[in-house]
Design an enzyme around this catalytic site. Structure first.
Site, short mmCIF file in Angstrom:
data_model
loop_
_atom_site.label_atom_id
_atom_site.label_comp_id
_atom_site.label_asym_id
_atom_site.label_seq_id
_atom_site.Cartn_x
_atom_site.Cartn_y
_atom_site.Cartn_z
N PRO A 90 -49.29 -39.04 32.42
CA PRO A 90 -48.84 -37.66 32.71
C PRO A 90 -47.99 -37.57 33.97
O PRO A 90 -47.35 -36.55 34.21
CB PRO A 90 -50.15 -36.87 32.85
N ASP A 169 -30.36 -32.84 13.31
CA ASP A 169 -31.64 -32.32 13.78
C ASP A 169 -31.52 -31.58 15.10
O ASP A 169 -30.55 -31.73 15.81
CB ASP A 169 -32.61 -33.48 13.98
N1 ADE Z 1 -51.82 -39.87 29.10
C1 ADE Z 1 -52.56 -38.77 29.29
N2 ADE Z 1 -51.83 -37.67 29.22
C2 ADE Z 1 -50.55 -38.06 28.98
C3 ADE Z 1 -49.32 -37.39 28.82
N3 ADE Z 1 -49.22 -36.07 28.89
N4 ADE Z 1 -48.22 -38.13 28.58
C4 ADE Z 1 -48.29 -39.47 28.53
N5 ADE Z 1 -49.42 -40.16 28.68
C5 ADE Z 1 -50.55 -39.47 28.91
#
Ligand code: ADE
Length: 239
Positions: A90, A169
């Site tokens: 994240p 797309d």
């Molecule tokens: N692992 C946990 N959450 C994630 C996300 N939002 N994007 C990529 N990997 C992750």
């Protein structure tokens, strides 16, 4: 294209990577995907892949040694012809059309799926890119890895039968897709726009372009702003 996935949950990938277009692309050898269990690279008695964080705090941290060995096994520690290593997290760069096409242009990609509170920070030097699929936290990197594979696979020649289908797309030209219809021409009084039944392809193209712009203006005005700013920048460069 070759993709190596490093994960502690290899079974999660059956289904998304065996069905539909991805499954077919693998059968046709356009996509070579291998799934590696990081746990099998742990050398201790319990095959542990995580441990408590130094300094305390909640959760567990993925250990660096099994990951190092897993990465070595797929060639990520070589000096030459290294694969492109992507860590799903994240904290990464947010996945969008541009990043997806960039990754799709690589010959060999390694996807590292994290878990728990993340991976020991010392592993960061082995990643070429950290990718997030959105501003929310999932239980691990497996679903994001599947999303990434699905997105990039569509850009690999031969995966989607008709190139035009990819090029028309949403996001390909920075706009949302136009509406689609199929038979019957009338359902419960709901009619298909007459222009699509007219057989006049020039008019249909105009209608579709208009619909694309209109939909983008209504639903994602931010995308139009992005296109306008890009145009201004290119004009300035040409001057
Ligand atoms: N692992 C946990 N959450 C994630 C996300 N939002 N994007 C990529 N990997 C992750």
């Amino acid at each position: 294209m070759k993709i190596d996935i490093l994960t502690i949950f290899p079974d999660m990938f059956t289904g998304p990577l065996t069905e539909s277009l991805i499954g077919k692309a693998r059968d046709k050898k356009i996509l070579d995907i291998a799934i590696h269990d990081i746990r099998s690279f742990a050398t201790d008695k319990h095959h542990s892949v995580d441990d408590k964080p130094f300094g305390g705090g909640p959760g567990m941290v993925m250990k660096v040694e099994p990951l190092y060995r897993a990465l070595s096994s797929v060639g990520a520690m070589r000096k030459k012809n290294r694969p492109y290593v992507v860590y799903l997290s994240p904290q990464g760069r947010q996945l969008g059309h541009a990043l997806a096409t960039e990754i799709a242009s690589r010959k060999h990609v390694v996807l590292v799926c994290g878990h728990y509170e993340g991976i020991d920070e010392r592993a960061e030097r082995w990643f070429d890119e950290e990718v997030s699929i959105g501003d929310y936290v999932l239980t691990g990197g497996e679903l994001p890895a599947m999303v990434l594979i699905d997105v990039i696979a569509r850009f690999i020649p031969g995966v989607v039968k008709e190139r035009a289908s990819v090029e028309q797309d949403s996001f390909y030209n920075g706009l949302l897709d136009y509406p689609h219809y199929t038979r019957p021409a009338v359902f419960k009084g709901m009619k298909v726009p007459p222009v699509l039944l007219s057989g006049n392809h020039a008019q249909m193209d105009v209608w579709r372009t208009e619909q694309s712009h209109e939909r983008t203006r209504r639903r994602r005005p931010d995308l139009l702003k992005g296109i306008q700013q890009k145009k201004k920048r290119t004009k300035r460069r040409i001057k």
